[in-house]
Design an enzyme around this catalytic site. Structure first.
Site, PDB file in Angstrom:
ATOM      1  N   GLU A  41       0.848  -1.196   0.000  1.00 13.19           N
ATOM      2  CA  GLU A  41       0.000   0.000   0.000  1.00 13.19           C
ATOM      3  C   GLU A  41       0.881   1.242   0.000  1.00 13.19           C
ATOM      4  OE1 GLU A  41      -3.646   2.297   2.254  1.00 13.19           O
ATOM      5  OE2 GLU A  41      -3.500   0.116   2.307  1.00 13.19           O
ATOM      6  N   GLU A  46       4.643   5.237   3.726  1.00 12.84           N
ATOM      7  CA  GLU A  46       4.105   6.568   4.035  1.00 12.84           C
ATOM      8  C   GLU A  46       5.281   7.501   4.313  1.00 12.84           C
ATOM      9  OE1 GLU A  46       2.310   9.767   4.456  1.00 12.84           O
ATOM     10  OE2 GLU A  46       0.967   8.061   4.073  1.00 12.84           O
ATOM     11  N   ASP A  66      10.145   7.503  -0.058  1.00 17.72           N
ATOM     12  CA  ASP A  66       9.490   7.736  -1.339  1.00 17.72           C
ATOM     13  C   ASP A  66       9.149   6.391  -1.987  1.00 17.72           C
ATOM     14  OD1 ASP A  66       8.704   8.517  -3.869  1.00 17.72           O
ATOM     15  OD2 ASP A  66      10.656   9.282  -4.480  1.00 17.72           O
ATOM     16  N   ASP A 110      -2.867  12.331  -3.401  1.00 16.27           N
ATOM     17  CA  ASP A 110      -3.060  13.768  -3.595  1.00 16.27           C
ATOM     18  C   ASP A 110      -3.455  14.024  -5.049  1.00 16.27           C
ATOM     19  OD1 ASP A 110      -2.805  16.559  -3.852  1.00 16.27           O
ATOM     20  OD2 ASP A 110      -1.234  16.635  -2.328  1.00 16.27           O
ATOM     21  N   LYS A 135      -4.818  21.836  -9.103  1.00 13.62           N
ATOM     22  CA  LYS A 135      -4.490  22.894 -10.059  1.00 13.62           C
ATOM     23  C   LYS A 135      -3.792  22.310 -11.287  1.00 13.62           C
ATOM     24  CE  LYS A 135      -4.090  26.465  -6.487  1.00 13.62           C
ATOM     25  NZ  LYS A 135      -3.193  27.451  -5.825  1.00 13.62           N
ATOM     26  N   THR A 173     -13.414   4.521   5.155  1.00 10.96           N
ATOM     27  CA  THR A 173     -12.807   5.400   6.151  1.00 10.96           C
ATOM     28  C   THR A 173     -13.855   6.371   6.688  1.00 10.96           C
ATOM     29  OG1 THR A 173     -12.176   7.071   4.523  1.00 10.96           O
ATOM     30  CG2 THR A 173     -10.616   5.272   4.905  1.00 10.96           C
ATOM     31  N   LYS A 174     -13.572   6.980   7.834  1.00 10.41           N
ATOM     32  CA  LYS A 174     -14.472   7.993   8.384  1.00 10.41           C
ATOM     33  C   LYS A 174     -14.634   9.148   7.402  1.00 10.41           C
ATOM     34  CE  LYS A 174     -13.371   7.053  13.252  1.00 10.41           C
ATOM     35  NZ  LYS A 174     -12.769   7.620  14.500  1.00 10.41           N
ATOM     36  N   PHE A 175     -13.545   9.516   6.754  1.00  9.97           N
ATOM     37  CA  PHE A 175     -13.575  10.592   5.769  1.00  9.97           C
ATOM     38  C   PHE A 175     -14.509  10.235   4.621  1.00  9.97           C
ATOM     39  CE2 PHE A 175     -11.889  12.187   1.716  1.00  9.97           C
ATOM     40  CZ  PHE A 175     -11.920  13.558   1.948  1.00  9.97           C
ATOM     41  N   GLU A 176     -14.423   8.986   4.164  1.00  7.12           N
ATOM     42  CA  GLU A 176     -15.256   8.550   3.049  1.00  7.12           C
ATOM     43  C   GLU A 176     -16.726   8.480   3.447  1.00  7.12           C
ATOM     44  OE1 GLU A 176     -15.311   4.898  -0.228  1.00  7.12           O
ATOM     45  OE2 GLU A 176     -13.783   4.984   1.339  1.00  7.12           O
TER      46      GLU A 176
END
Length: 239
Positions: free
Chosen positions: A69, A94, A121, A144, A148, A217-220
């Site tokens: 992952e 990560e 990386d 990410d 822009k 996830t909680k965010f999702e």
């Protein structure tokens, strides 16, 4: 824990070379718990970067299907997946040390033995440490999107990267991506469709329903309540 997430590169004149990175390293402050986890649990589950192939069987102490992952954030989903799938090996990468510390703490509390983590990386790890044809799955969840237009070149999903991932997958291995930004989902699909060595697992040749293997996830969940979409893409290495 060695804290250099990128390796310096130099040209023939000894000048430092700049590579476009898909991340900006914002070094947040570590909580006491995260620092404790890094100090005490990194020697058990942490993997230092090395510029040579790693023996995955030796790394985990067994021969088992291996999932990589990239960008696991705070590690909640990764720990959940490792807990639900003890028959698999999980290697998480990560670049933000607070997330690494949080993941180590949760994995230790869950008494996981099938999880290893790195703070480096991911492109360098794939290029230099992961043997070709060694992975059963590569997961890239909510990278990410670099909204822009002038930053789009920073998106990790580009042709050279997905070709690199394909080399590291076994034949039949799967590259699973997810994003909550539709333009990035469309970009991912366009890039993947341009690579001949993959097969889209979507019956409609676009996106797949979220598989049970990827925890919500909680965010999702919050995004779903607000009507936000999430797009999953799964491509199999076919050659």
């Amino acid at each position: 824990m060695i804290n250099d997430v990128i390796s310096p590169e130099f040209d023939e004149n000894g000048r430092a070379m700049r590579r476009i990175r898909s991340f900006v390293r914002r070094q947040g402050r570590l909580t006491k718990g995260q620092q404790h986890a890094l100090d005490n649990y990194w020697p058990v589950m942490g993997v230092e970067y090395q510029a040579e192939p790693v023996d995955i069987t030796a790394l985990f102490g067994r021969d088992a299907p291996t999932v990589l992952e990239i960008g696991f954030g705070m590690g909640a989903s990764l720990v959940t997946m490792a807990g639900h799938n003890p028959q698999q090996n999980f290697l998480g990468i990560e670049v933000h040390s607070p997330g690494v510390g949080a993941c180590l703490a949760d994995a230790t509390e869950a008494e996981l033995s099938n999880l290893r983590v790195m703070c480096h990386d991911a492109v360098e790890v794939l290029e230099n440490m992961i043997p070709d044809g060694s992975l059963d799955m590569v997961q890239l969840f909510f990278p990410d999107p670099w909204h822009k237009a002038r930053h789009n070149k920073r998106r990790i999903v580009q042709t050279p990267f997905v070709e690199l991932v394909r080399r590291k997958l076994k034949v039949g291995g799967v590259f699973h991506m997810a994003t909550d930004w539709q333009p990035y989902a469309e970009h991912m699909l366009e890039v993947m469709n341009g690579i001949s060595g993959y097969r889209n697992l979507s019956s409609d040749n676009d996106y797949v329903p979220r598989p049970d293997s990827r925890p919500l996830t909680k965010f999702e969940l919050r995004g779903q309540r607000l009507g936000h979409g999430v797009w999953d893409l799964m491509f199999e290495r076919k050659e």
